[in-house]
Motif scaffolding. Structure first.
Motif, mmCIF file in Angstrom:
data_model
loop_
_atom_site.group_PDB
_atom_site.id
_atom_site.type_symbol
_atom_site.label_atom_id
_atom_site.label_comp_id
_atom_site.label_asym_id
_atom_site.label_seq_id
_atom_site.Cartn_x
_atom_site.Cartn_y
_atom_site.Cartn_z
ATOM 1 N N LYS A 39 1.263 -0.821 -0.414
ATOM 2 C CA LYS A 39 -0.055 0.000 0.015
ATOM 3 C C LYS A 39 0.971 1.502 0.329
ATOM 4 O O LYS A 39 1.438 1.718 0.880
ATOM 5 C CB LYS A 39 -0.859 0.421 1.069
ATOM 6 C CG LYS A 39 -1.961 -0.998 1.549
ATOM 7 C CD LYS A 39 -2.811 -0.651 1.070
ATOM 8 C CE LYS A 39 -4.375 -1.799 0.894
ATOM 9 N NZ LYS A 39 -5.964 -1.486 -0.509
ATOM 10 N N ALA A 40 1.070 1.644 -0.831
ATOM 11 C CA ALA A 40 1.734 2.522 -1.333
ATOM 12 C C ALA A 40 2.152 3.193 -2.769
ATOM 13 O O ALA A 40 2.322 2.245 -3.935
ATOM 14 C CB ALA A 40 3.932 2.400 -0.947
ATOM 15 N N GLY B 27 1.562 9.880 -2.166
ATOM 16 C CA GLY B 27 1.117 8.778 -1.520
ATOM 17 C C GLY B 27 0.095 7.919 -1.018
ATOM 18 O O GLY B 27 -1.536 8.838 -1.463
ATOM 19 N N TYR B 28 -0.558 6.506 -0.380
ATOM 20 C CA TYR B 28 -1.903 6.108 -0.033
ATOM 21 C C TYR B 28 -1.355 7.051 1.644
ATOM 22 O O TYR B 28 -0.734 7.182 2.332
ATOM 23 C CB TYR B 28 -1.532 4.995 -0.148
ATOM 24 C CG TYR B 28 -1.296 4.256 -1.338
ATOM 25 C CD1 TYR B 28 -1.198 4.906 -2.162
ATOM 26 C CD2 TYR B 28 -2.342 3.248 -1.345
ATOM 27 C CE1 TYR B 28 -0.532 4.041 -3.497
ATOM 28 C CE2 TYR B 28 -2.765 1.960 -2.577
ATOM 29 C CZ TYR B 28 -1.840 2.290 -4.032
ATOM 30 O OH TYR B 28 -1.950 2.113 -5.563
ATOM 31 N N LYS B 29 -2.895 6.676 2.017
ATOM 32 C CA LYS B 29 -3.309 6.658 3.678
ATOM 33 C C LYS B 29 -2.967 8.231 3.990
ATOM 34 O O LYS B 29 -3.172 9.405 3.320
ATOM 35 C CB LYS B 29 -2.124 5.348 4.022
ATOM 36 C CG LYS B 29 -2.773 3.973 3.509
ATOM 37 C CD LYS B 29 -2.690 2.691 4.856
ATOM 38 C CE LYS B 29 -1.451 2.535 4.670
ATOM 39 N NZ LYS B 29 -0.832 1.686 5.494
ATOM 40 N N GLU B 30 -1.902 7.922 5.435
ATOM 41 C CA GLU B 30 -1.375 9.629 5.934
ATOM 42 C C GLU B 30 0.088 10.167 5.361
ATOM 43 O O GLU B 30 0.617 11.203 5.599
ATOM 44 C CB GLU B 30 -0.967 9.279 7.190
ATOM 45 C CG GLU B 30 -2.855 9.147 7.791
ATOM 46 C CD GLU B 30 -2.771 8.924 9.319
ATOM 47 O OE1 GLU B 30 -1.103 8.984 10.067
ATOM 48 O OE2 GLU B 30 -3.441 8.243 10.157
ATOM 49 N N GLY C 176 -0.501 11.148 2.135
ATOM 50 C CA GLY C 176 -1.080 12.394 1.625
ATOM 51 C C GLY C 176 -2.050 12.166 0.801
ATOM 52 O O GLY C 176 -2.757 11.759 0.649
#
Lengths: 484, 281
Positions: free
Chosen positions: A435-436, A455-458, A460
């Protein structure tokens, strides 16, 4: 001293002229600031210059100038003409690239080899790439009559000062937006040199405004009602604060935030290439890289071999004067960052991980940190979870491919990851599972203006580079309430 | 007409392919357009949402692995199942909205067509926004869109069936799983739609449906740390800022959409992944 030791090979700093004091670049001219703060060379703490501390009034003037330039000039100019300005900028930057490289290494502390061979050429390439988009926006993917968003407020970090400026300004201008840029507090000098490039390129006044300052200056920019779009690269903590600040507004945002990238080594990986990749992954730019390969996740059966070869390789890393062309690892950018790295590495020891650094003499003055590796790291350790943003690698091991992926994805971040294996199907499998936003397979830390980064998730929102990055500065004619 | 007493339906939630009541035991009353009683659907709780997220996370992993061809066929199958039950949905919509059966049937047909439209996107998204990137060096570099993971959706109050289809189809077609809060005023078509989903080979947990209070649940959707994206089309404008502030805690991707079908609705809940690999002998 052995027979084969390197003699110093210093790059001359005579190519740069640093003024004793700088103002802001507003409406095509340098204007005096009311208050100043020093910017220093982090490798020896020499004060290089005094930088203006931008306040709400400076931001206000800059935004007003950008608005006028947007309405009256830049958004109305045919794309092919806008493109020519961007080409001019790219060319002037290429002409003055040595000057930029030396200035970047002085102000940031990064080795001249990296500023000369990576930062500056890539920054030029970003302008050149986006210049070509300016008259082809209808093919960018947002529909047949794309429109710019307006005035973009852009806030950049200190790790790649000029390169991050290029990532922000080039797509914004190509799409027909105008910008107010705030460089990082500790690294304003190349942005101010870029302002001179804008003057030499005869870029219309107000298309690019640069206001220097600290976090307060950045907040004033984010909160300014005249801004249509925020583009920010920096910490996840500040990214979240920006997301909250713009929640009640119509402002759009692109956020490039932190990371804690996994660099996964399978047992069939080519060992020597892989060790080079690990070193490049974590020690490139002193580890001041949001996508740094800071977690080495290595298959148990080869862990001993990889780590012992890594230690041998680490003992060859040359730490020292950023302007020495032989230097691999330069100075830590600031005292503040050094204390953060020091505190996190101490937590690694306190929590039971084993710390190792090669013998290396660090200069007495300035901010330095030896290349460091931690073995025996568990997922719960702070050094496996938190972004250190320094030359510090955490080593974890795995037995099954599934376990590698689980460990790699076990972080709130999702910016980048590395995979090392000679088996194509395994590379693609791992790449799918991670997950990147950026996966480096049998390589690490590669960048290109044509290649989307983000990026994914936190880690950005959105991407920079390629058509994906460009469209973050465009809206379609038919766009309704899209993109909250 | 005979004197037969009609067997009425109990409207429950749809979580993990099953039809549970709310764990809270709560219900609320839904009336027809004249104020007459229709049903007592579940008033879902924060715990129901949390349960659904756990199930949706697991379901997403296998759903994302299904081939695009397979996902497209399953969405098409959902359309087939809806077409076959058009009359049932038309009468529910008609009762709730006070429009004629003929008008209501139009909305059902539009919904079927919308599902078919989204079904066809499953294997075309990479062609639309994927790319091979000509980087300056000996590397093969490509970008592809991937599903985000678990996405929440607050359905609009406007069209109880079509608005609901708009809330789920673009999210699941790419491989996401969804937890959707149905229209608060008119949740019955959404809950009947669960029966369509249950007979469409959609893996359990890919689409989870809650009914209840928007003002109560929207903030919990926004602050849940394992929800990656959120469609707030159905959230009133004065609540949106608070929802976005809560969603910032895990940098949730929060979007709202205008009426109508658009690939943007799909792509808003996908991530672009770029892979580099050296080229050499």
């Amino acid at each position: 001293m052995t027979d084969f030791d390197y003699a110093p090979a210093l790059e001359s700093r005579s190519i740069v002229t640093i003024e004793s004091e700088y103002g802001h670049f507003i409406n095509g001219e340098f204007v005096k600031g009311a208050n100043h703060f020093p910017t220093i060379n982090p490798s020896n703490e020499e004060v290089l210059s005094q930088i203006a501390l931008g306040g709400a009034q400076d931001i206000d003037r800059a935004v007003a100038s950008s608005r006028v330039a947007f309405e009256s000039t830049w958004s109305k100019m045919p794309g092919k003409e806008r493109g020519k300005y961007l080409y001019r900028i790219a060319r002037i930057m290429q002409e003055r690239s040595r000057e930029f490289a030396v200035l970047e290494s002085l102000d940031n502390g990064k080795p001249i080899r990296e500023s000369r061979d990576i930062d500056i050429p890539l920054a030029c390439a970003h302008f050149f790439y986006h210049a070509g988009w300016a008259d082809k926006l209808e093919f960018a993917g947002v529909g047949s009559s794309p429109r710019p968003l307006g005035v973009a407020g852009q806030i950049i970090p200190w790790n790649f000062p000029l390169l991050m400026l290029a990532w922000k300004i080039a797509p914004a201008l190509a799409a027909g937006n105008t910008v107010v840029l705030k460089p990082a507090e500790t690294t304003s000098l190349t942005a101010l040199l870029f302002a001179q490039v804008c003057q030499q390129a005869e870029l219309p006044a107000g298309v690019v405004n640069i206001v220097t300052g600290d976090g307060r200056t950045g907040s004033a920019l984010v909160d300014h009602p005249g801004i249509d779009k925020i583009a920010f690269t920096g910490s996840t903590q500040v990214g979240k604060a920006i997301a909250r600040a713009i929640a009640p507004t119509k402002k759009k945002a692109t956020l490039e935030l932190g990371g804690k990238a996994a660099n996964i080594v399978f047992d069939d990986a080519p060992v020597d290439e892989c060790v080079e990749g690990i070193v490049n992954g974590i020690f490139f730019n002193q580890g001041h890289v949001c996508c740094a390969g800071s977690r080495l996740i290595v298959q148990e059966s080869v862990a001993e071999e990889i780590v012992s070869k890594l230690k041998v390789r680490m003992s060859k890393i040359r730490v020292g004067d950023p302007l020495d062309k032989n230097t691999d690892l330069g100075a830590i950018n600031s005292a503040e960052q050094l204390s953060k790295i020091t505190a996190l590495t101490k937590s690694g020891e306190d929590e039971g991980a084993m710390r190792w650094s090669p013998e290396c003499a660090l200069p007495k003055k300035g901010f330095w940190f030896a290349p460091t590796v931690f073995t025996g790291v568990t997922q719960a350790h702070r050094i496996a979870q938190e972004e250190i943003f320094g030359p510090v690698l955490s080593v974890l091991t795995f037995r099954t491919p599934q376990e590698a992926i689980e460990k790699a994805n076990n972080t709130p971040y999702g910016l980048s990851a590395g995979v090392w294996s000679e088996k194509g199907s395994r590379i693609h499998w791992a790449s799918q599972q991670l997950k990147a936003g950026v996966i480096w397979a049998n390589t690490f830390n590669k960048f290109d203006p044509t290649s989307p980064f983000g990026g994914y998730k936190e880690s950005g929102w959105g991407r920079e580079g390629g058509s994906h990055g460009l469209t973050a500065y465009l809206k379609s004619a038919e766009e309704g309430g899209n993109n909250e | 007409m005979s004197d037969r007493i009609e067997v009425k339906k109990t409207y429950k939630l749809f979580i993990g392919g099953a039809f549970p009541r709310s764990e809270s035991g709560r219900t609320y009353e839904v009336n027809d357009h004249k104020g007459g009683f229709l049903a007592n659907p579940a008033l879902a709780s924060r715990k129901d949402l949390r349960d659904a997220v756990v199930i949706a996370r697991t379901a997403h992993i296998s759903w994302a692995k299904a081939t695009a061809y397979n996902r497209g066929q399953i969405l098409y199958r959902i359309a087939e199942m809806l077409e076959g039950r058009a009359d049932q949905f038309a009468s529910e919509i008609s009762a709730l909205d006070g429009i004629s059966i003929k008008e209501a049937l139009k909305e059902v047909h539009l919904s079927v067509d919308r599902l078919v439209w989204y079904a066809g996107w499953s294997d075309k998204l990479s062609a639309l926004v994927g790319a091979t990137n000509p980087v300056s060096g000996p590397y093969f570099n490509f970008s592809i869109p991937e599903p985000m993971g678990v996405v929440g959706a607050i359905a609009t109050e406007k069209n109880s069936l079509l608005g609901f289809i708009d809330a789920i189809a673009p999210i699941i077609v790419s491989g996401n799983s969804v937890i959707v809060l149905a229209s608060e005023r008119a949740p019955l078509p959404a809950m009947s739609f669960a029966e369509v989903l249950a007979t469409s080979d959609l893996p359990p947990g890919v689409c989870n449906i809650l009914t209840g209070s928007k003002s109560e649940l929207a903030p919990w959707f926004a602050s849940h740390m394992d929800i990656d994206g959120l469609d707030i089309t159905g959230v009133e404008h004065d609540l949106r800022a608070d929802v976005k502030v809560a969603g910032a805690e895990n940098l949730k991707r929060i979007h709202s959409f205008a009426d109508g079908q658009s690939p943007a609705r799909i792509l808003s809940f996908m991530e672009i992944k770029t892979t580099w690999h050296p080229i050499g002998v």
